[in-house]
Design a protein around this motif. Structure first.
Motif, mmCIF file in Angstrom:
data_model
loop_
_atom_site.group_PDB
_atom_site.id
_atom_site.type_symbol
_atom_site.label_atom_id
_atom_site.label_comp_id
_atom_site.label_asym_id
_atom_site.label_seq_id
_atom_site.Cartn_x
_atom_site.Cartn_y
_atom_site.Cartn_z
ATOM 1 N N THR A 112 0.857 -1.181 0.000
ATOM 2 C CA THR A 112 0.000 0.000 0.000
ATOM 3 C C THR A 112 0.890 1.227 0.000
ATOM 4 O OG1 THR A 112 -1.706 1.271 1.179
ATOM 5 C CG2 THR A 112 -0.155 0.023 2.530
ATOM 6 N N PRO A 113 0.519 2.306 -0.693
ATOM 7 C CA PRO A 113 1.161 3.582 -0.382
ATOM 8 C C PRO A 113 0.926 3.881 1.095
ATOM 9 C CG PRO A 113 -0.096 3.739 -2.409
ATOM 10 C CD PRO A 113 -0.461 2.421 -1.781
ATOM 11 N N ALA A 114 1.893 4.483 1.734
ATOM 12 C CA ALA A 114 1.872 4.631 3.193
ATOM 13 C C ALA A 114 0.528 5.143 3.707
ATOM 14 C CB ALA A 114 2.988 5.563 3.635
ATOM 15 N N ARG A 115 -0.156 4.296 4.457
ATOM 16 C CA ARG A 115 -1.463 4.695 4.984
ATOM 17 C C ARG A 115 -1.333 5.852 5.956
ATOM 18 N NH1 ARG A 115 -2.537 -1.000 4.870
ATOM 19 N NH2 ARG A 115 -1.694 -1.153 6.963
ATOM 20 N N TYR A 116 -0.184 5.954 6.656
ATOM 21 C CA TYR A 116 0.013 7.054 7.600
ATOM 22 C C TYR A 116 -0.290 8.394 6.940
ATOM 23 C CZ TYR A 116 3.347 3.700 9.794
ATOM 24 O OH TYR A 116 3.967 2.606 10.350
ATOM 25 N N ILE A 117 0.192 8.545 5.694
ATOM 26 C CA ILE A 117 0.117 9.860 5.058
ATOM 27 C C ILE A 117 -0.922 9.944 3.954
ATOM 28 C CG2 ILE A 117 2.508 10.382 5.627
ATOM 29 C CD1 ILE A 117 3.241 9.807 2.727
ATOM 30 N N TRP A 118 -1.314 8.808 3.370
ATOM 31 C CA TRP A 118 -2.250 8.834 2.246
ATOM 32 C C TRP A 118 -3.669 8.414 2.621
ATOM 33 C CZ3 TRP A 118 -0.923 11.562 -1.720
ATOM 34 C CH2 TRP A 118 0.404 11.642 -2.135
ATOM 35 N N ALA A 119 -3.824 7.593 3.647
ATOM 36 C CA ALA A 119 -5.162 7.138 4.048
ATOM 37 C C ALA A 119 -5.260 7.116 5.574
ATOM 38 C CB ALA A 119 -5.447 5.751 3.470
ATOM 39 N N PRO A 120 -5.091 8.266 6.222
ATOM 40 C CA PRO A 120 -5.086 8.292 7.692
ATOM 41 C C PRO A 120 -6.401 7.841 8.311
ATOM 42 C CG PRO A 120 -5.212 10.517 6.797
ATOM 43 C CD PRO A 120 -4.906 9.610 5.654
ATOM 44 N N GLU A 121 -7.495 7.894 7.537
ATOM 45 C CA GLU A 121 -8.778 7.423 8.067
ATOM 46 C C GLU A 121 -8.764 5.919 8.311
ATOM 47 O OE1 GLU A 121 -8.964 7.029 3.624
ATOM 48 O OE2 GLU A 121 -8.210 8.495 5.072
ATOM 49 N N LEU A 122 -7.813 5.227 7.697
ATOM 50 C CA LEU A 122 -7.692 3.776 7.876
ATOM 51 C C LEU A 122 -6.580 3.396 8.844
ATOM 52 C CD1 LEU A 122 -8.074 2.595 4.157
ATOM 53 C CD2 LEU A 122 -9.843 2.760 5.923
ATOM 54 N N SER A 135 2.416 15.481 6.838
ATOM 55 C CA SER A 135 1.935 14.684 5.709
ATOM 56 C C SER A 135 2.060 15.382 4.355
ATOM 57 C CB SER A 135 0.484 14.252 5.941
ATOM 58 O OG SER A 135 0.440 13.171 6.844
ATOM 59 N N PRO A 136 1.707 16.678 4.225
ATOM 60 C CA PRO A 136 1.839 17.315 2.898
ATOM 61 C C PRO A 136 3.262 17.247 2.349
ATOM 62 C CG PRO A 136 0.457 18.651 4.325
ATOM 63 C CD PRO A 136 1.040 17.573 5.191
ATOM 64 N N PHE A 137 4.263 17.416 3.211
ATOM 65 C CA PHE A 137 5.656 17.313 2.756
ATOM 66 C C PHE A 137 5.956 15.899 2.274
ATOM 67 C CE2 PHE A 137 9.888 15.771 3.938
ATOM 68 C CZ PHE A 137 10.683 16.542 3.082
ATOM 69 N N PHE A 138 5.575 14.900 3.071
ATOM 70 C CA PHE A 138 5.862 13.522 2.696
ATOM 71 C C PHE A 138 5.079 13.102 1.454
ATOM 72 C CE2 PHE A 138 7.186 13.004 7.260
ATOM 73 C CZ PHE A 138 8.508 12.697 6.983
ATOM 74 N N GLN A 139 3.874 13.626 1.285
ATOM 75 C CA GLN A 139 3.101 13.321 0.083
ATOM 76 C C GLN A 139 3.813 13.832 -1.171
ATOM 77 O OE1 GLN A 139 -0.782 14.955 0.737
ATOM 78 N NE2 GLN A 139 -1.473 13.252 2.015
ATOM 79 N N ARG A 140 4.300 15.075 -1.125
ATOM 80 C CA ARG A 140 5.012 15.631 -2.285
ATOM 81 C C ARG A 140 6.262 14.827 -2.594
ATOM 82 N NH1 ARG A 140 3.509 20.454 0.324
ATOM 83 N NH2 ARG A 140 5.569 20.639 1.297
ATOM 84 N N LEU A 141 7.018 14.485 -1.553
ATOM 85 C CA LEU A 141 8.241 13.710 -1.739
ATOM 86 C C LEU A 141 7.928 12.318 -2.278
ATOM 87 C CD1 LEU A 141 11.314 13.444 -1.348
ATOM 88 C CD2 LEU A 141 10.849 12.627 0.985
ATOM 89 N N ASP A 142 6.909 11.684 -1.718
ATOM 90 C CA ASP A 142 6.544 10.332 -2.128
ATOM 91 C C ASP A 142 6.102 10.307 -3.587
ATOM 92 O OD1 ASP A 142 6.400 7.644 -1.286
ATOM 93 O OD2 ASP A 142 4.249 7.776 -0.947
#
Length: 367
Positions: A112-122, A135-142
């Motif tokens: 899965t793409p990292a749920r911590y940063i992409w799907a925190p509801e799960l 999370s926004p920083f890690f999302q851009r980097l990812d």
């Protein structure tokens, strides 16, 4: 051709570790690299290199280590390898310096793409204040790292869709390995139990609905109790974890008997599955190994219509899926599952076997 297998971190057990094991069996001459290795006995016959994080206290705190991981992965030199196969559920697919990534092919199998940063509801870990801020920083980097020419595979269509949504990348679907051959090697797993385990199984007289997993909130095991109530059948919950007190309190007010089996061995779990009328699996999972194991053993399943589990149920026609684990829909789903012809599902289950996984991985990589 010399290859490297990369994994986030190696734990003593877990679904991603089973994938790593299958990758290792497929490519027995490859080296292995991870952030840290908490199960050195598992790959004692192989070269397993750890990152510098393994020598720090951060190996015991994944949340604290997370900000350092992208940099650690980016600094790994891959020049000695013709190909790299990555098992990733966080940032392992970032592996390789910019120059060494251009040297050899990078194949990333995404749980899965990292749920911590992409799907925190799960994932509750993604709901902390620190994670929400970062999370926004890690999302851009990812997203940037995912665009650097890596070839992706996803463990389900559900995760392939998430990869498209998060990284704007496509992926080949390769279902994870399930020990189907082992599961079907025994006609009756109850015959493999010791005397204490046999007593546990024999105490569960008559028909029952089974739920099994770690007792944690996102597994939603209280919905297994609801399924038993809707079908008028006793319930067995097998596992252990922090939600046990809550589940026992819920069981006290249930309209059907609820029995608990504490941390069963593999043999006892298999025997429990074979003896159950239906296996109920409520969580939203990336794929869901347990429903496949149940169907391979001949037990029909009821799963969540959201997530990856519905894909194996549809492929094997071994159960039913529900949008809600409440009311008439749930009762109908259990009734439908009870009517399935599981002989066909058992035969078709080989499509999810370790052997099929190995063949599909090699075909995907062109090796």
């Amino acid at each position: 051709m010399k290859g490297l297998i990369v994994h986030e971190w190696i734990a003593r057990s877990g679904g991603s570790e089973n994938v790593l094991q299958a990758m290792s069996n497929t490519f027995p001459n490859s080296d292995i690299y991870c952030l840290w290795n908490d199960a050195p006995e598992r790959f004692s016959h192989r070269i397993v290199e750890e990152s510098f994080l393994a020598q720090t206290p951060l190996r015991r705190n994944k949340a604290a280590a997370l900000p350092f991981m992208p940099k650690v992965w980016r600094n790994v030199v891959l020049d000695d390898y013709d190909w790299t196969l990555v098992s990733s559920h966080l940032f392992a697919h970032h592996v390789g310096t910019k120059s060494s990534r251009a040297h050899g092919q990078i194949f990333a199998y995404i749980h899965t793409p990292a749920r911590y940063i992409w799907a925190p509801e799960l994932d509750k870990r993604g709901q902390s204040m620190a994670t929400r801020i970062s999370s926004p920083f890690f999302q851009r980097l990812d997203r940037k790292r995912a665009s650097e020419g890596t070839t992706f595979a996803a463990n389900s269509r559900f995760i392939r869709d998430r990869i498209r949504e998060t990284w704007d990348q496509d992926a080949t679907v390769i279902y994870p390995p399930v020990a189907v051959t082992k599961l079907q090697s025994e006609r009756a797993w109850k015959d493999r139990l010791d005397s204490k385990e046999s007593e546990v199984l024999s105490s569960l007289r008559g028909e029952y609905i089974l739920g099994a997993s770690r007792f944690v909130s996102y597994k939603q095991l209280e919905n297994v109790i609801s399924a038993g109530e809707s079908a008028g059948l006793p319930v067995v919950l097998a596992g252990a974890g922090p939600e046990e007190k809550f589940l026992r309190e819920t069981a006290k007010t249930a309209s059907v008997p609820v029995h608990f089996v504490d941390a069963p061995s593999d043999h006892l779990l298999y025997a429990l599955i074979q003896s159950a009328q239906v296996f109920v699996f409520p969580p939203i999972e990336d794929f869901g190994i347990l429903p496949v194991e149940a169907m391979a053993l001949g037990t029909p399943v009821v799963v969540n219509s959201v997530g990856g589990a519905i894909e194996s149920v549809t492929a094997l026609d071994g159960g039913s899926a529900v949008d809600s684990f409440r009311g008439p829909e749930l009762a109908a789903a259990v009734h439908d599952a009870l009517g399935k012809d599981m002989s066909k599902a058992r035969m078709k289950a080989q499509m999810f076997s370790e052997e099929s996984f190995s063949e599909n991985i090699q075909k995907w990589m062109g090796l």
